[in-house]
Enzyme design. Structure first.
Site, short mmCIF file in Angstrom:
data_model
loop_
_atom_site.label_atom_id
_atom_site.label_comp_id
_atom_site.label_asym_id
_atom_site.label_seq_id
_atom_site.Cartn_x
_atom_site.Cartn_y
_atom_site.Cartn_z
CB CYS A 79 41.04 42.78 32.06
SG CYS A 79 42.82 43.18 31.83
CB CYS A 82 41.15 46.35 31.83
SG CYS A 82 41.67 45.20 30.56
#
Length: 323
Positions: A79, A82
Protein backbone atom coordinates in the site's frame (compact mmCIF):
# COMPACT_ATOMS: atom_id res chain seq x y z
CA UNK A 1 -6.52 6.97 -1.91
CA UNK A 2 -7.99 10.31 -0.88
CA UNK A 3 -8.36 10.83 2.87
CA UNK A 4 -11.90 10.72 4.17
CA UNK A 5 -13.46 10.79 7.58
CA UNK A 6 -15.20 7.63 8.69
CA UNK A 7 -18.59 7.80 10.37
CA UNK A 8 -18.11 8.35 14.06
CA UNK A 9 -21.48 6.70 14.71
CA UNK A 10 -20.16 3.32 13.61
CA UNK A 11 -18.32 2.34 16.78
CA UNK A 12 -16.73 -1.07 16.26
CA UNK A 13 -18.30 -3.99 18.14
CA UNK A 14 -15.47 -5.55 20.11
CA UNK A 15 -17.66 -8.29 21.53
CA UNK A 16 -16.03 -10.71 19.13
CA UNK A 17 -12.65 -10.04 20.67
CA UNK A 18 -12.14 -12.58 23.44
CA UNK A 19 -12.51 -11.23 26.95
CA UNK A 20 -12.49 -7.56 25.90
CA UNK A 21 -14.48 -6.45 28.92
CA UNK A 22 -12.42 -8.58 31.29
CA UNK A 23 -9.21 -7.19 29.84
CA UNK A 24 -10.39 -3.63 30.45
CA UNK A 25 -11.40 -4.42 34.03
CA UNK A 26 -8.10 -6.13 34.76
CA UNK A 27 -6.14 -3.26 33.30
CA UNK A 28 -8.05 -0.74 35.42
CA UNK A 29 -7.32 -2.80 38.52
CA UNK A 30 -3.66 -2.97 37.57
CA UNK A 31 -3.57 0.80 37.05
CA UNK A 32 -5.13 1.38 40.47
CA UNK A 33 -2.64 -0.98 42.09
CA UNK A 34 0.24 0.73 40.31
CA UNK A 35 -0.99 4.10 41.56
CA UNK A 36 -1.05 2.81 45.14
CA UNK A 37 2.55 1.68 44.73
CA UNK A 38 3.72 5.08 43.57
CA UNK A 39 2.75 5.07 39.89
CA UNK A 40 3.92 3.17 36.82
CA UNK A 41 7.55 3.08 35.83
CA UNK A 42 8.60 5.10 32.82
CA UNK A 43 8.76 3.15 29.56
CA UNK A 44 11.43 3.45 26.86
CA UNK A 45 10.54 5.67 23.92
CA UNK A 46 10.93 2.66 21.62
CA UNK A 47 7.74 1.15 23.13
CA UNK A 48 5.56 4.03 21.89
CA UNK A 49 5.25 2.29 18.49
CA UNK A 50 4.52 -1.44 18.46
CA UNK A 51 3.62 -4.10 15.91
CA UNK A 52 0.44 -5.90 16.91
CA UNK A 53 -1.00 -9.22 15.75
CA UNK A 54 -4.17 -11.11 16.55
CA UNK A 55 -2.58 -13.12 19.36
CA UNK A 56 -1.29 -10.02 21.16
CA UNK A 57 -4.26 -7.74 20.52
CA UNK A 58 -5.89 -8.27 23.91
CA UNK A 59 -2.75 -7.43 25.87
CA UNK A 60 -1.09 -4.88 23.58
CA UNK A 61 -4.21 -2.91 22.67
CA UNK A 62 -7.21 -3.66 24.89
CA UNK A 63 -5.37 -3.74 28.18
CA UNK A 64 -3.10 -0.82 27.35
CA UNK A 65 -6.13 1.25 26.28
CA UNK A 66 -7.13 1.44 29.96
CA UNK A 67 -3.90 3.39 30.57
CA UNK A 68 -3.51 5.45 27.41
CA UNK A 69 -5.35 5.89 24.07
CA UNK A 70 -4.06 3.38 21.51
CA UNK A 71 -4.07 4.48 17.87
CA UNK A 72 -4.18 1.58 15.40
CA UNK A 73 -2.66 1.95 11.93
CA UNK A 74 -3.98 -0.73 9.56
CA UNK A 75 -1.46 -1.03 6.73
CA UNK A 76 0.15 -3.38 4.20
CA UNK A 77 3.53 -3.54 2.48
CA UNK A 78 2.01 -3.12 -0.99
CA UNK A 79 0.00 0.00 0.00
CA UNK A 80 1.73 3.18 -1.21
CA UNK A 81 -0.39 5.64 0.86
CA UNK A 82 0.46 3.49 3.91
CA UNK A 83 4.13 4.21 3.30
CA UNK A 84 3.37 7.95 3.51
CA UNK A 85 1.12 7.78 6.55
CA UNK A 86 3.02 5.23 8.65
CA UNK A 87 6.23 7.23 9.21
CA UNK A 88 4.18 10.34 9.99
CA UNK A 89 2.18 8.54 12.66
CA UNK A 90 5.37 7.08 14.13
CA UNK A 91 6.97 10.51 14.31
CA UNK A 92 3.88 11.96 16.00
CA UNK A 93 3.79 9.08 18.50
CA UNK A 94 7.29 10.04 19.64
CA UNK A 95 6.53 13.75 19.54
CA UNK A 96 3.42 13.33 21.72
CA UNK A 97 5.69 11.48 24.16
CA UNK A 98 3.33 9.02 25.79
CA UNK A 99 0.00 10.78 25.26
CA UNK A 100 -0.96 7.90 22.95
CA UNK A 101 0.50 4.61 21.76
CA UNK A 102 0.71 3.60 18.09
CA UNK A 103 -0.13 0.00 17.24
CA UNK A 104 0.65 -1.08 13.68
CA UNK A 105 -1.39 -3.93 12.21
CA UNK A 106 -0.35 -5.60 8.95
CA UNK A 107 -3.71 -6.51 7.42
CA UNK A 108 -2.22 -9.23 5.21
CA UNK A 109 -1.03 -11.13 8.27
CA UNK A 110 -4.05 -10.31 10.48
CA UNK A 111 -7.17 -10.81 8.38
CA UNK A 112 -9.35 -11.50 11.43
CA UNK A 113 -8.60 -8.09 12.95
CA UNK A 114 -9.27 -6.46 9.61
CA UNK A 115 -12.69 -8.11 9.48
CA UNK A 116 -13.54 -7.34 13.11
CA UNK A 117 -12.88 -3.64 12.53
CA UNK A 118 -14.76 -3.66 9.22
CA UNK A 119 -11.76 -2.36 7.28
CA UNK A 120 -12.67 -1.81 3.62
CA UNK A 121 -9.61 0.11 2.51
CA UNK A 122 -6.19 1.05 3.83
CA UNK A 123 -4.55 2.92 5.34
CA UNK A 124 -7.27 3.05 7.98
CA UNK A 125 -6.73 4.51 11.44
CA UNK A 126 -8.76 3.65 14.54
CA UNK A 127 -8.35 4.33 18.22
CA UNK A 128 -9.16 2.20 21.25
CA UNK A 129 -9.88 4.11 24.46
CA UNK A 130 -10.74 2.20 27.63
CA UNK A 131 -11.71 -0.82 25.53
CA UNK A 132 -13.90 1.19 23.13
CA UNK A 133 -12.92 1.39 19.46
CA UNK A 134 -13.42 4.59 17.47
CA UNK A 135 -12.83 5.15 13.74
CA UNK A 136 -10.60 8.18 13.15
CA UNK A 137 -9.87 8.54 9.44
CA UNK A 138 -9.05 6.62 6.28
CA UNK A 139 -6.34 7.50 3.77
CA UNK A 140 -3.11 9.49 3.96
CA UNK A 141 -4.60 12.54 5.67
CA UNK A 142 -2.71 15.87 6.00
CA UNK A 143 -0.55 16.25 9.11
CA UNK A 144 -2.54 19.21 10.44
CA UNK A 145 -5.76 17.19 10.28
CA UNK A 146 -4.11 14.23 11.99
CA UNK A 147 -2.77 16.42 14.80
CA UNK A 148 -6.20 17.91 15.44
CA UNK A 149 -7.78 14.45 15.48
CA UNK A 150 -5.15 13.21 17.94
CA UNK A 151 -5.66 16.25 20.17
CA UNK A 152 -9.39 15.55 20.31
CA UNK A 153 -8.79 11.87 21.00
CA UNK A 154 -6.42 12.69 23.89
CA UNK A 155 -8.96 15.15 25.29
CA UNK A 156 -11.69 12.51 25.22
CA UNK A 157 -9.38 10.06 26.96
CA UNK A 158 -8.62 12.57 29.71
CA UNK A 159 -12.12 13.95 30.25
CA UNK A 160 -14.13 10.74 30.01
CA UNK A 161 -11.74 8.10 31.28
CA UNK A 162 -9.01 9.94 33.19
CA UNK A 163 -6.28 8.71 30.85
CA UNK A 164 -3.33 11.07 31.21
CA UNK A 165 -0.81 9.04 29.20
CA UNK A 166 2.29 7.16 30.25
CA UNK A 167 5.69 8.38 31.41
CA UNK A 168 8.52 7.99 28.89
CA UNK A 169 12.19 7.61 29.75
CA UNK A 170 14.22 8.60 26.66
CA UNK A 171 17.39 7.22 28.22
CA UNK A 172 15.93 3.76 28.85
CA UNK A 173 17.13 0.82 26.79
CA UNK A 174 19.83 2.92 25.18
CA UNK A 175 17.47 5.40 23.57
CA UNK A 176 19.49 8.26 22.01
CA UNK A 177 19.09 11.62 23.62
CA UNK A 178 17.63 14.18 21.24
CA UNK A 179 19.70 17.26 20.70
CA UNK A 180 18.15 20.39 22.16
CA UNK A 181 16.54 22.43 19.38
CA UNK A 182 17.80 25.92 18.73
CA UNK A 183 15.48 28.53 20.22
CA UNK A 184 13.21 30.04 17.56
CA UNK A 185 13.02 33.68 16.74
CA UNK A 186 13.19 36.43 17.59
CA UNK A 187 10.14 37.47 15.55
CA UNK A 188 9.40 40.88 17.02
CA UNK A 189 9.69 42.72 13.70
CA UNK A 190 7.52 40.21 11.83
CA UNK A 191 4.86 40.23 14.53
CA UNK A 192 4.86 44.04 14.62
CA UNK A 193 4.43 44.14 10.84
CA UNK A 194 1.54 41.68 11.08
CA UNK A 195 -0.13 43.74 13.82
CA UNK A 196 0.22 46.92 11.73
CA UNK A 197 -1.35 45.18 8.75
CA UNK A 198 -4.20 43.98 10.96
CA UNK A 199 -4.80 47.50 12.30
CA UNK A 200 -4.87 48.80 8.72
CA UNK A 201 -7.48 46.17 7.71
CA UNK A 202 -4.91 44.60 5.40
CA UNK A 203 -6.02 41.14 6.42
CA UNK A 204 -4.27 39.34 3.57
CA UNK A 205 -0.98 41.00 4.52
CA UNK A 206 -1.47 40.13 8.17
CA UNK A 207 -2.25 36.51 7.31
CA UNK A 208 0.94 36.19 5.30
CA UNK A 209 3.07 37.84 7.99
CA UNK A 210 1.75 35.50 10.68
CA UNK A 211 2.25 32.51 8.40
CA UNK A 212 5.86 33.57 7.90
CA UNK A 213 6.42 33.30 11.65
CA UNK A 214 4.57 30.00 11.96
CA UNK A 215 6.49 28.41 9.10
CA UNK A 216 9.60 28.65 11.28
CA UNK A 217 7.97 28.40 14.71
CA UNK A 218 4.67 26.44 14.47
CA UNK A 219 4.05 26.71 18.22
CA UNK A 220 4.29 30.52 18.37
CA UNK A 221 1.21 31.42 20.41
CA UNK A 222 1.04 35.07 19.38
CA UNK A 223 1.28 34.20 15.69
CA UNK A 224 -1.36 31.46 15.95
CA UNK A 225 -3.78 33.84 17.64
CA UNK A 226 -3.03 36.64 15.18
CA UNK A 227 -3.47 34.37 12.17
CA UNK A 228 -6.83 33.11 13.42
CA UNK A 229 -8.01 36.69 14.00
CA UNK A 230 -6.80 37.93 10.62
CA UNK A 231 -8.44 35.05 8.76
CA UNK A 232 -11.70 35.56 10.63
CA UNK A 233 -11.83 39.29 9.96
CA UNK A 234 -10.91 38.75 6.32
CA UNK A 235 -13.79 36.32 5.88
CA UNK A 236 -16.31 38.61 7.59
CA UNK A 237 -15.18 41.66 5.60
CA UNK A 238 -16.13 39.90 2.35
CA UNK A 239 -19.68 38.99 3.39
CA UNK A 240 -23.14 40.60 3.34
CA UNK A 241 -24.32 40.13 6.94
CA UNK A 242 -28.02 40.20 6.10
CA UNK A 243 -27.61 37.55 3.40
CA UNK A 244 -25.46 35.44 5.71
CA UNK A 245 -28.17 35.47 8.40
CA UNK A 246 -30.90 34.66 5.88
CA UNK A 247 -28.95 31.78 4.37
CA UNK A 248 -28.17 30.36 7.80
CA UNK A 249 -31.83 30.46 8.84
CA UNK A 250 -33.02 28.84 5.61
CA UNK A 251 -30.27 26.21 5.36
CA UNK A 252 -29.63 24.75 8.83
CA UNK A 253 -27.62 21.82 7.44
CA UNK A 254 -25.55 23.84 4.96
CA UNK A 255 -21.94 23.85 6.15
CA UNK A 256 -20.89 27.06 4.39
CA UNK A 257 -23.96 28.99 5.51
CA UNK A 258 -23.49 27.99 9.14
CA UNK A 259 -19.74 28.70 9.13
CA UNK A 260 -20.34 32.18 7.73
CA UNK A 261 -22.99 32.86 10.38
CA UNK A 262 -20.69 31.57 13.13
CA UNK A 263 -18.02 34.03 11.99
CA UNK A 264 -20.52 36.88 12.38
CA UNK A 265 -21.61 35.54 15.77
CA UNK A 266 -18.03 35.56 17.02
CA UNK A 267 -17.15 38.99 15.67
CA UNK A 268 -20.34 40.30 17.26
CA UNK A 269 -19.30 38.93 20.65
CA UNK A 270 -21.76 36.01 20.69
CA UNK A 271 -19.14 33.39 21.43
CA UNK A 272 -21.39 30.65 22.80
CA UNK A 273 -23.75 31.08 19.84
CA UNK A 274 -20.88 30.70 17.38
CA UNK A 275 -19.53 27.58 19.08
CA UNK A 276 -22.97 26.04 19.56
CA UNK A 277 -23.90 26.66 15.93
CA UNK A 278 -20.81 24.85 14.65
CA UNK A 279 -21.08 21.96 17.10
CA UNK A 280 -24.66 21.44 15.93
CA UNK A 281 -23.56 21.66 12.30
CA UNK A 282 -20.91 19.00 12.94
CA UNK A 283 -23.70 16.80 14.28
CA UNK A 284 -25.85 17.42 11.19
CA UNK A 285 -23.19 16.97 8.51
CA UNK A 286 -21.05 14.11 7.23
CA UNK A 287 -17.81 13.43 5.40
CA UNK A 288 -15.93 16.36 3.95
CA UNK A 289 -18.45 18.98 5.11
CA UNK A 290 -18.29 17.70 8.66
CA UNK A 291 -14.51 17.90 8.69
CA UNK A 292 -14.52 21.45 7.28
CA UNK A 293 -16.90 22.61 9.98
CA UNK A 294 -14.83 20.88 12.68
CA UNK A 295 -11.67 22.60 11.47
CA UNK A 296 -13.42 25.99 11.38
CA UNK A 297 -14.54 25.48 14.97
CA UNK A 298 -10.94 24.74 15.98
CA UNK A 299 -9.90 27.97 14.22
CA UNK A 300 -12.45 29.93 16.25
CA UNK A 301 -11.12 28.31 19.43
CA UNK A 302 -7.74 29.87 18.55
CA UNK A 303 -9.37 33.32 18.28
CA UNK A 304 -10.84 33.11 21.77
CA UNK A 305 -7.89 31.28 23.35
CA UNK A 306 -7.59 27.83 24.94
CA UNK A 307 -7.84 29.13 28.53
CA UNK A 308 -11.33 30.58 28.02
CA UNK A 309 -13.91 28.34 29.78
CA UNK A 310 -16.25 28.71 26.80
CA UNK A 311 -13.63 26.99 24.64
CA UNK A 312 -13.34 24.15 27.14
CA UNK A 313 -17.12 23.68 27.20
CA UNK A 314 -17.31 23.71 23.40
CA UNK A 315 -14.44 21.21 23.10
CA UNK A 316 -16.33 18.84 25.37
CA UNK A 317 -19.51 19.29 23.33
CA UNK A 318 -17.58 18.66 20.11
CA UNK A 319 -16.00 15.51 21.52
CA UNK A 320 -19.45 14.16 22.44
CA UNK A 321 -20.69 14.73 18.90
CA UNK A 322 -17.62 13.18 17.29
CA UNK A 323 -17.11 10.21 19.58
Amino acid sequence: MQPRNMSMSGVVDLAAVKAAGEAKAKAEQARAESARQGGPAAVPASSLVIDVNEAGFEHDVLQRSAEVPVVIDFWAEWCEPCKQLGPLLERLAHEYNGRFLLAKVDVDANQMLMQQFGIQGIPAVFAVVAGQALPLFQGAAPEAQIRQTLDQLIQVGEERFGLTGIAVDPSAAGEPQAAAPAPPGPYDSLLEAAARALDANDFAGAVQAYKNVLSDDPANTEAKLGLAQAELLGRVQATDPQKVRTDAAEKPADADAQMAAADLDLVGGHVEDAFGRLVETVRRTFGEDRDRVRLRLLDLFEVIGPEDPRVGAARTALARVLF
